[in-house]
Scaffold this motif. Sequence first.
Motif, PDB file in Angstrom:
ATOM      1  N   LYS A  93      33.600  31.041  60.133  1.00  0.00           N
ATOM      2  CA  LYS A  93      33.954  29.823  59.400  1.00  0.00           C
ATOM      3  C   LYS A  93      35.398  29.378  59.599  1.00  0.00           C
ATOM      4  O   LYS A  93      35.671  28.174  59.680  1.00  0.00           O
ATOM      5  N   ASN A  94      36.314  30.327  59.673  1.00  0.00           N
ATOM      6  CA  ASN A  94      37.739  29.980  59.668  1.00  0.00           C
ATOM      7  C   ASN A  94      38.427  30.060  61.027  1.00  0.00           C
ATOM      8  O   ASN A  94      39.499  29.472  61.210  1.00  0.00           O
ATOM      9  N   VAL A  95      37.840  30.802  61.934  1.00  0.00           N
ATOM     10  CA  VAL A  95      38.452  30.946  63.260  1.00  0.00           C
ATOM     11  C   VAL A  95      37.707  30.121  64.298  1.00  0.00           C
ATOM     12  O   VAL A  95      38.321  29.406  65.098  1.00  0.00           O
ATOM     13  N   ILE A  96      36.375  30.181  64.270  1.00  0.00           N
ATOM     14  CA  ILE A  96      35.586  29.501  65.303  1.00  0.00           C
ATOM     15  C   ILE A  96      35.287  28.056  64.938  1.00  0.00           C
ATOM     16  O   ILE A  96      35.530  27.139  65.730  1.00  0.00           O
ATOM     17  N   TYR A  97      34.771  27.829  63.712  1.00  0.00           N
ATOM     18  CA  TYR A  97      34.243  26.505  63.380  1.00  0.00           C
ATOM     19  C   TYR A  97      35.094  25.737  62.376  1.00  0.00           C
ATOM     20  O   TYR A  97      34.618  24.775  61.771  1.00  0.00           O
ATOM     21  N   SER A  98      36.341  26.114  62.200  1.00  0.00           N
ATOM     22  CA  SER A  98      37.181  25.391  61.244  1.00  0.00           C
ATOM     23  C   SER A  98      37.604  24.024  61.760  1.00  0.00           C
ATOM     24  O   SER A  98      38.020  23.157  60.998  1.00  0.00           O
ATOM     25  N   ASP A  99      37.497  23.833  63.085  1.00  0.00           N
ATOM     26  CA  ASP A  99      37.883  22.560  63.702  1.00  0.00           C
ATOM     27  C   ASP A  99      37.247  22.517  65.085  1.00  0.00           C
ATOM     28  O   ASP A  99      36.513  23.425  65.479  1.00  0.00           O
ATOM     29  N   SER A 100      37.569  21.484  65.834  1.00  0.00           N
ATOM     30  CA  SER A 100      37.083  21.366  67.209  1.00  0.00           C
ATOM     31  C   SER A 100      38.182  21.818  68.151  1.00  0.00           C
ATOM     32  O   SER A 100      39.302  21.301  68.113  1.00  0.00           O
ATOM     33  N   TYR A 101      37.864  22.811  69.002  1.00  0.00           N
ATOM     34  CA  TYR A 101      38.880  23.400  69.871  1.00  0.00           C
ATOM     35  C   TYR A 101      38.455  23.325  71.330  1.00  0.00           C
ATOM     36  O   TYR A 101      37.263  23.310  71.653  1.00  0.00           O
ATOM     37  N   SER A 102      39.452  23.306  72.207  1.00  0.00           N
ATOM     38  CA  SER A 102      39.173  23.390  73.634  1.00  0.00           C
ATOM     39  C   SER A 102      38.658  24.785  73.960  1.00  0.00           C
ATOM     40  O   SER A 102      38.776  25.714  73.147  1.00  0.00           O
ATOM     41  N   LEU A 103      38.111  24.952  75.144  1.00  0.00           N
ATOM     42  CA  LEU A 103      37.613  26.257  75.565  1.00  0.00           C
ATOM     43  C   LEU A 103      38.709  27.309  75.499  1.00  0.00           C
ATOM     44  O   LEU A 103      38.512  28.403  74.952  1.00  0.00           O
ATOM     45  N   ASN A 104      39.891  26.995  76.041  1.00  0.00           N
ATOM     46  CA  ASN A 104      40.989  27.962  76.036  1.00  0.00           C
ATOM     47  C   ASN A 104      41.435  28.322  74.630  1.00  0.00           C
ATOM     48  O   ASN A 104      41.658  29.498  74.316  1.00  0.00           O
TER      49      ASN A 104
END
Length: 351
Positions: free
Chosen positions: A87-98
């Motif tokens: 919830k807080n590291v992976i899906y807390s926002d939209s991130y680039s692959l890196n």
Amino acid sequence: MQQTDLNLTSSNKTNKSGLFSINKKLAPAKPTEVYNTYWRFAAKRQRLFFKKISKKYPPWTDDPILNKYKFTNAYRASDRVSQYLIKNVIYSDSYSLNDLFFRIILFKIFNKIETWELLKSELGEINYNTFEFDAYDRILTEAQASGQAIYSAAYIMASGKSAFGYSKKHRNHLTLVAKMMQDKLPERIASSETMQEAFILLKSYPSIGDFLAYQYVTDINYSNITSFSEKEFVVPGPGAIDGIHKCFSDLGGISEIEIIKMMYDNQDREFERLGLNYKSLWGRPLMLIDCQNLFCEVDKYARVAHPNIKGKSDRKRIKQKYSPTKDKFKYWYPPHWEINGKVEDFYNEIQ
């Protein structure tokens, strides 16, 4: 040692990994009484999980061992640290692959929520494009100097000193993460065709052995970086191997990997055989990672429940006592599992 008569089979076909080239009746393993305890433990642990999140008051189980000692959930993704990661590291926002890969690996190396929160409070949003070794090192060094533990006790991380030369463990691990990024590992992981291929890539780095590489690739697979089948690949850790050898006095020529796959294949039949009203994770069965983890937990449970049955290590005590955490959060899982709608319905029903 009491034996249990079972006819254990696996119908798995050959896959690219070559690890499960099984399309026949397996040689007869010899289960002990702990084998049945494995299934009963899984069912009890799930009942405890649902009672707890249903806002019922403790005790949540009449099992004195579960009441006294700390055990992880039947489903790995339901554990506190995994929930925080999702919830807080992976899906807390939209991130680039890196950025996403960097965040996952950085979090998992320390595997401690408090360390992540410390870094975030000092640095703001954690991304690879703002990563500075000296800034991270300063924060972690000061934390250790003040007596704060920056690593979780759940995994034993090799220091990495022989590869990177630092006397302080965290400096070697920051260097390890930087090397992964410089090697374009996120792209290589994302283009891997199988979980085993990604596992081999992770394992090729210093201080990462079989167990950690499997844990890391599982965590990466929670994200949208990869979409590996969760039924194709498993690596038993030391605790799971202990549990397997408590559940079986003789593997009958079957490897530990095949035993875990066999548990996955036979779960519905075994719960039914024992008359257990097993409540799955909103329709999701136990996956290979969960069956592997359950062997580790049953190894611990059997130290008290079946003290006469020895595993490989012959450890006799359960070290961690259970103490309720203050965390009150709603469970949420990787969207591609397609169970979050059912989870939300569950919470609406219990309000």
